[in-house]
Design a protein around this motif. Structure first.
Motif, PDB file in Angstrom:
ATOM      1  N   TRP A 145      26.511  47.006  35.709  1.00  0.00           N
ATOM      2  CA  TRP A 145      25.763  47.447  34.522  1.00  0.00           C
ATOM      3  C   TRP A 145      26.648  47.967  33.405  1.00  0.00           C
ATOM      4  CZ3 TRP A 145      21.314  45.440  34.112  1.00  0.00           C
ATOM      5  CH2 TRP A 145      20.608  45.087  35.273  1.00  0.00           C
ATOM      6  N   ASN A 146      27.951  47.935  33.617  1.00  0.00           N
ATOM      7  CA  ASN A 146      28.876  48.287  32.540  1.00  0.00           C
ATOM      8  C   ASN A 146      29.183  47.020  31.748  1.00  0.00           C
ATOM      9  OD1 ASN A 146      30.845  49.196  30.846  1.00  0.00           O
ATOM     10  ND2 ASN A 146      32.349  49.649  32.452  1.00  0.00           N
ATOM     11  N   ARG A 147      28.480  46.855  30.622  1.00  0.00           N
ATOM     12  CA  ARG A 147      28.620  45.616  29.842  1.00  0.00           C
ATOM     13  C   ARG A 147      30.010  45.486  29.223  1.00  0.00           C
ATOM     14  NH1 ARG A 147      23.895  42.878  27.947  1.00  0.00           N
ATOM     15  NH2 ARG A 147      24.805  42.654  25.876  1.00  0.00           N
ATOM     16  N   ASP A 148      30.750  46.602  29.162  1.00  0.00           N
ATOM     17  CA  ASP A 148      32.107  46.563  28.608  1.00  0.00           C
ATOM     18  C   ASP A 148      33.166  46.468  29.706  1.00  0.00           C
ATOM     19  OD1 ASP A 148      31.133  46.859  25.981  1.00  0.00           O
ATOM     20  OD2 ASP A 148      30.964  49.035  26.256  1.00  0.00           O
ATOM     21  N   GLY A 149      32.726  46.398  30.957  1.00  0.00           N
ATOM     22  CA  GLY A 149      33.666  46.351  32.081  1.00  0.00           C
ATOM     23  C   GLY A 149      34.368  45.004  32.168  1.00  0.00           C
ATOM     24  N   VAL A 150      35.402  44.941  33.044  1.00  0.00           N
ATOM     25  CA  VAL A 150      36.139  43.684  33.202  1.00  0.00           C
ATOM     26  C   VAL A 150      35.234  42.643  33.861  1.00  0.00           C
ATOM     27  CG1 VAL A 150      38.425  44.712  33.283  1.00  0.00           C
ATOM     28  CG2 VAL A 150      37.117  44.518  35.384  1.00  0.00           C
ATOM     29  N   ARG A 151      35.343  41.425  33.378  1.00  0.00           N
ATOM     30  CA  ARG A 151      34.514  40.343  33.908  1.00  0.00           C
ATOM     31  C   ARG A 151      35.177  39.028  33.504  1.00  0.00           C
ATOM     32  NH1 ARG A 151      31.778  38.278  29.529  1.00  0.00           N
ATOM     33  NH2 ARG A 151      31.870  39.576  27.681  1.00  0.00           N
ATOM     34  N   GLY A 152      34.607  37.929  33.954  1.00  0.00           N
ATOM     35  CA  GLY A 152      35.104  36.630  33.513  1.00  0.00           C
ATOM     36  C   GLY A 152      35.819  35.865  34.611  1.00  0.00           C
ATOM     37  N   LEU A 153      36.274  34.669  34.256  1.00  0.00           N
ATOM     38  CA  LEU A 153      36.906  33.747  35.191  1.00  0.00           C
ATOM     39  C   LEU A 153      38.422  33.889  35.148  1.00  0.00           C
ATOM     40  CD1 LEU A 153      34.815  30.573  34.254  1.00  0.00           C
ATOM     41  CD2 LEU A 153      34.300  32.264  36.027  1.00  0.00           C
ATOM     42  N   LYS A 154      39.076  33.434  36.218  1.00  0.00           N
ATOM     43  CA  LYS A 154      40.536  33.341  36.196  1.00  0.00           C
ATOM     44  C   LYS A 154      40.901  32.087  35.406  1.00  0.00           C
ATOM     45  CE  LYS A 154      41.817  35.650  40.525  1.00  0.00           C
ATOM     46  NZ  LYS A 154      42.873  36.529  40.027  1.00  0.00           N
ATOM     47  N   LEU A 155      41.747  32.239  34.403  1.00  0.00           N
ATOM     48  CA  LEU A 155      42.126  31.116  33.551  1.00  0.00           C
ATOM     49  C   LEU A 155      43.520  30.603  33.916  1.00  0.00           C
ATOM     50  CD1 LEU A 155      41.781  29.215  31.106  1.00  0.00           C
ATOM     51  CD2 LEU A 155      42.704  31.073  29.679  1.00  0.00           C
ATOM     52  N   TYR A 156      43.572  29.296  34.181  1.00  0.00           N
ATOM     53  CA  TYR A 156      44.840  28.607  34.386  1.00  0.00           C
ATOM     54  C   TYR A 156      44.948  27.512  33.331  1.00  0.00           C
ATOM     55  CZ  TYR A 156      45.283  30.737  39.028  1.00  0.00           C
ATOM     56  OH  TYR A 156      45.410  31.630  40.051  1.00  0.00           O
ATOM     57  N   VAL A 157      46.171  27.264  32.874  1.00  0.00           N
ATOM     58  CA  VAL A 157      46.420  26.142  31.977  1.00  0.00           C
ATOM     59  C   VAL A 157      47.466  25.257  32.642  1.00  0.00           C
ATOM     60  CG1 VAL A 157      47.297  25.427  29.733  1.00  0.00           C
ATOM     61  CG2 VAL A 157      45.792  27.416  29.890  1.00  0.00           C
ATOM     62  N   GLN A 158      47.076  24.032  32.953  1.00  0.00           N
ATOM     63  CA  GLN A 158      47.949  23.088  33.667  1.00  0.00           C
ATOM     64  C   GLN A 158      48.544  23.735  34.937  1.00  0.00           C
ATOM     65  OE1 GLN A 158      50.756  21.572  30.737  1.00  0.00           O
ATOM     66  NE2 GLN A 158      49.130  21.506  29.224  1.00  0.00           N
ATOM     67  N   ARG A 159      47.651  24.365  35.705  1.00  0.00           N
ATOM     68  CA  ARG A 159      47.971  25.016  36.987  1.00  0.00           C
ATOM     69  C   ARG A 159      48.789  26.299  36.838  1.00  0.00           C
ATOM     70  NH1 ARG A 159      45.626  20.839  36.523  1.00  0.00           N
ATOM     71  NH2 ARG A 159      47.442  19.485  36.438  1.00  0.00           N
ATOM     72  N   VAL A 160      49.089  26.710  35.595  1.00  0.00           N
ATOM     73  CA  VAL A 160      49.833  27.956  35.379  1.00  0.00           C
ATOM     74  C   VAL A 160      48.836  29.080  35.099  1.00  0.00           C
ATOM     75  CG1 VAL A 160      51.505  29.164  33.930  1.00  0.00           C
ATOM     76  CG2 VAL A 160      51.840  26.743  34.475  1.00  0.00           C
ATOM     77  N   PHE A 161      48.934  30.155  35.871  1.00  0.00           N
ATOM     78  CA  PHE A 161      48.028  31.286  35.677  1.00  0.00           C
ATOM     79  C   PHE A 161      48.267  31.919  34.310  1.00  0.00           C
ATOM     80  CE2 PHE A 161      47.435  35.913  35.853  1.00  0.00           C
ATOM     81  CZ  PHE A 161      46.080  35.965  36.129  1.00  0.00           C
ATOM     82  N   ILE A 162      47.183  32.145  33.562  1.00  0.00           N
ATOM     83  CA  ILE A 162      47.282  32.732  32.223  1.00  0.00           C
ATOM     84  C   ILE A 162      46.701  34.136  32.186  1.00  0.00           C
ATOM     85  CG2 ILE A 162      46.633  32.479  29.782  1.00  0.00           C
ATOM     86  CD1 ILE A 162      48.675  30.420  30.774  1.00  0.00           C
ATOM     87  N   MET A 163      45.483  34.289  32.688  1.00  0.00           N
ATOM     88  CA  MET A 163      44.885  35.629  32.649  1.00  0.00           C
ATOM     89  C   MET A 163      43.721  35.760  33.631  1.00  0.00           C
ATOM     90  SD  MET A 163      42.732  35.672  29.038  1.00  0.00           S
ATOM     91  CE  MET A 163      44.046  34.991  28.029  1.00  0.00           C
ATOM     92  N   ASP A 164      43.542  36.991  34.063  1.00  0.00           N
ATOM     93  CA  ASP A 164      42.352  37.379  34.828  1.00  0.00           C
ATOM     94  C   ASP A 164      41.243  37.694  33.843  1.00  0.00           C
ATOM     95  OD1 ASP A 164      42.456  37.351  37.614  1.00  0.00           O
ATOM     96  OD2 ASP A 164      43.858  39.021  37.646  1.00  0.00           O
ATOM     97  N   ILE A 217      44.169  23.770  26.443  1.00  0.00           N
ATOM     98  CA  ILE A 217      44.431  25.070  25.828  1.00  0.00           C
ATOM     99  C   ILE A 217      45.935  25.299  25.820  1.00  0.00           C
ATOM    100  CG2 ILE A 217      44.058  27.566  26.056  1.00  0.00           C
ATOM    101  CD1 ILE A 217      41.404  26.940  27.421  1.00  0.00           C
ATOM    102  N   SER A 218      46.434  25.930  24.757  1.00  0.00           N
ATOM    103  CA  SER A 218      47.862  26.189  24.637  1.00  0.00           C
ATOM    104  C   SER A 218      48.339  27.139  25.728  1.00  0.00           C
ATOM    105  CB  SER A 218      48.143  26.798  23.256  1.00  0.00           C
ATOM    106  OG  SER A 218      49.436  27.323  23.205  1.00  0.00           O
ATOM    107  N   LEU A 219      49.567  26.917  26.208  1.00  0.00           N
ATOM    108  CA  LEU A 219      50.118  27.774  27.268  1.00  0.00           C
ATOM    109  C   LEU A 219      50.373  29.204  26.792  1.00  0.00           C
ATOM    110  CD1 LEU A 219      52.634  25.381  29.027  1.00  0.00           C
ATOM    111  CD2 LEU A 219      50.805  26.612  30.146  1.00  0.00           C
ATOM    112  N   ASN A 220      50.629  29.367  25.491  1.00  0.00           N
ATOM    113  CA  ASN A 220      50.897  30.724  24.997  1.00  0.00           C
ATOM    114  C   ASN A 220      49.636  31.353  24.409  1.00  0.00           C
ATOM    115  OD1 ASN A 220      50.596  29.211  22.740  1.00  0.00           O
ATOM    116  ND2 ASN A 220      52.481  29.864  21.729  1.00  0.00           N
ATOM    117  N   VAL A 221      48.515  31.016  24.996  1.00  0.00           N
ATOM    118  CA  VAL A 221      47.229  31.487  24.490  1.00  0.00           C
ATOM    119  C   VAL A 221      47.092  32.989  24.713  1.00  0.00           C
ATOM    120  CG1 VAL A 221      45.932  31.164  26.641  1.00  0.00           C
ATOM    121  CG2 VAL A 221      44.754  30.913  24.464  1.00  0.00           C
ATOM    122  N   SER A 222      46.379  33.648  23.799  1.00  0.00           N
ATOM    123  CA  SER A 222      46.042  35.072  23.949  1.00  0.00           C
ATOM    124  C   SER A 222      44.530  35.197  23.926  1.00  0.00           C
ATOM    125  CB  SER A 222      46.624  35.890  22.792  1.00  0.00           C
ATOM    126  OG  SER A 222      45.964  35.539  21.575  1.00  0.00           O
TER     127      SER A 222
END
Length: 637
Positions: A298-317, A339-344
């Motif tokens: 119920w914390n709408r500002d809490g951490v959430r989302g998918l693990k993002l990989y770009v070309q099998r390289v881990f980018i972000m949780d 998606i670019s590898l240096n994505v933010s």
């Protein structure tokens, strides 16, 4: 000498002490979880290194292939887990191993049930996985060096799991972290090649980096220990990212274990959807529906989302850009080639490819829930119990998918088969009377208040089903959900009730005649109650109760008023419509009452009674009590 100078002993935080005591004395029924957690931490360290190397390739230090190495010594009773990942500085070690300043820890302690096996599985979910080492070890050492730092900047941390730990500088030639466990006497089974391999295959077969162990000769294998020759290592897991494999090659058990790995959940998921998209956009997604809601749902500002990989390289949780907020409970992985590898995170918000993927992944997640609802009613009931109120945020936040979301919603109902929130809008429409034009619903503060509401009386008499809504979000939901399958939705407490073709012409003529007959009484009621009501009128809703309160079509309901008040927002003033049942004996007596003071008391009591039946608080409880006592006294005389 330099390393001795900066050696220090530090005390654990209070919460850390509680955790250590718990690990050592309570959570010993499922000891093998320690290896799962330490391998998972090593895998995360490798992911972080690869991400950092995108901007700083030199930190690979001529060792570009990430791996986890497990060594053991049966005689000494030790097991070590090493990685060549990102490593830690001295400050990192103090922050990550000596201090637990994360909200998850307190939540972890609150979530314990006393069931050892169940509680041990909670460890990773709350970010306290390292401490599971103390389930099997009476002393733990950590040797670590941050990638890119000098060999002299290594750190040695040690603790016996009591109240303090020591930390000092040390030389460490290779980057990464080594965790050395000095096993307790009752945990020496883990200093065994076969046992360790068995656990790795169970928990880490799917992680994307190899887990290496000493390769045993046939002679050594009989003893279960490595020889003194130069040790050769072999991978004991598949070391292939599970989502990159064809669906036909992945077993259900592998999907389930991978879910536990990425979510740190201890229960199997309710379902999953694994898809590879090729064409204008190329990406692979693996989405999961959890069985249990996380503590911060119920914390709408809490951490959430998918693990993002770009070309099998881990980018972000927790890449939250790929799913809308009302699907924040969905776990999984998305691996993109576009998606670019240096994505933010900032770039993700502006990338048109991300918008297209978000739209497709949202539809995929809703399709997965729709399939679950169709194929397994019991599993969907579990899902709805845990996440139903979150899904109700959908129609207001996602106009494009409103119809698909509406088909997933479940409601309580006046239908005899309804046993809680187990009826869908489609179920309702299928049971509608041939001449029925609308879907009727009622919103109340509780399920009991909804079932006993006087507004249902005419519907019960005519055998018309009404959906019963009692969740806090329901009024907001229904303000955005106006129709389903071409049928409009109607709140039975709003406006003048018009049942359309469900009323015959004779009934309508009779109602008009009564309205004319009762005009003088209605004017008298309005005069008596004054600005407490918007108007008074003859009710077409009631068959048994003398009176009820209705809302104008555009007025704000009680639920929304309470939500706005709780959030400190100004609430517009609304006054109810007071409806009287002309067939009730009490209303006939009121019409004949000549004493104006008594009439005022009676009509005020009737109004307050109707307000209470609606679940409202009385505006003036003292007046209600005074008038009721006066009436009781008259009856006693």
């Amino acid at each position: 000498m330099a390393t001795e100078i900066n050696k220090e002993t530090r005390g654990f935080e209070t919460e850390a002490k509680q955790l250590l005591k718990l690990m050592i004395h309570s959570l010993y029924s499922n000891k093998e979880v320690f290896l799962r957690e330490l391998i998972s931490n090593a895998s995360d360290a490798a992911d972080k290194l690869r991400f950092e190397a995108l901007s700083r390739p030199d930190i690979f230090e001529d060792d570009p292939d990430p791996k986890v190495v497990i060594d053991f010594d049966q005689e000494a009773g030790t097991v070590s887990i090493s990685d060549n990942g990102i490593g830690m500085t001295r400050d990192d070690v103090i922050s990550n191993l000596g201090t637990i300043a994360r909200s998850g820890t307190a939540q972890f302690l609150e979530s314990l049930s006393g069931d050892q096996k169940k509680d041990s599985q909670l460890i990773g979910q709350f970010g306290v996985g390292f401490y599971s080492a103390f389930i099997v070890a009476d002393k733990v050492e950590v040797l670590t060096r941050k990638a890119g730092a000098a060999a002299s900047e290594g750190v040695h941390w040690a603790s016996s799991g009591e109240s303090d730990y020591t930390i000092e500088g040390t030389e460490k030639a290779s980057r990464g972290t080594t965790v050395i466990l000095h096993l307790r006497d009752d945990a020496r089974e883990f200093a065994d090649s076969y046992r360790l391999k068995q656990i790795v295959k169970k928990y880490a077969d799917h992680i994307a980096i190899p887990v290496l162990m000493p390769k045993l000769s046939e002679k050594d294998d009989e003893k279960g220990e490595a020889s003194d020759k130069k040790t050769e290592y072999e991978a004991v897991n598949d070391a292939k990212a599970l989502w990159t494999r064809p669906r036909t090659e992945v077993k259900a058990e592998e999907y389930e274990e991978f879910y536990k790995h990425i979510s740190h959940d201890y229960e199997k998921p309710l379902g999953w959807s694994h898809n590879k998209v090729e064409g204008k956009l190329e990406y692979t997604s693996l989405l999961y529906v959890p069985t249990r809601a996380p503590f911060d749902l119920w914390n709408r500002d809490g951490v959430r989302g998918l693990k993002l990989y770009v070309q099998r390289v881990f980018i972000m949780d927790q890449a939250e850009q790929f799913l809308p907020l009302y699907l924040r409970f969905i776990k999984g992985v998305v691996d993109s080639n576009d998606i670019s590898l240096n994505v933010s995170r900032e770039i993700l918000q502006k990338d048109p490819a991300v918008d297209s993927m978000r739209s497709a992944l949202t539809k995929r997640a809703l399709d997965m829930l729709s399939k679950l609802k169709k194929d397994d009613k019991d599993k969907y009931a579990t899902f709805w119990r845990e996440f139903g109120q979150v899904l109700k945020e959908g129609p207001g936040e996602d106009f494009a998918n409103r119809e698909n979301i509406s088909k997933l919603l479940m409601f309580n109902s006046t239908h005899p088969e309804s046993k809680g929130q187990d009826q869908s809008l489609e179920d309702y429409v299928a049971r509608m009377k041939p001449e029925q034009e609308k879907i009727y619903y009622l919103i109340a503060d509780s399920e009991k208040a909804a079932k006993n509401s006087p507004h249902l009386e005419i519907f019960r008499k005519k055998g018309i089903e009404v959906l019963l809504l009692a969740d806090r979000i329901d009024e907001w939901l229904m303000s955005h959900l106006t129709e389903c399958d071409g049928k409009s939705l109607q709140d039975v407490t709003r406006g003048e009730l018009d049942l359309g073709k469900l009323d015959d012409e004779t009934e309508k003529a009779e109602q008009e005649k009564r309205e004319e007959t009762f005009k003088p009484l209605l004017e008298r009621v309005k005069t008596s109650l004054g600005d407490r009501i918007k108007e008074s009128r003859v009710s077409h809703r009631l068959t048994d109760s003398p009176a009820c309160l209705a809302l104008d079509d555009d007025d704000m309901g009680a639920q929304m008023r309470k939500i706005m008040q709780a959030s400190g927002q100004p609430v517009p003033e609304t006054k109810p419509i007071f409806e009287l049942n002309p067939d009730h004996p009490l209303i006939n007596k009121l019409e004949q009452e000549q004493d104006e003071e008594r009439f005022t008391d009676l009509i005020s009591l009737l109004f307050d009674q109707a307000s209470l039946a609606d679940g409202n608080e009385l505006e003036d409880p003292a007046r209600f009590s005074r008038q009721l006592n006066k009436l009781l006294l008259e009856l006693c005389d």
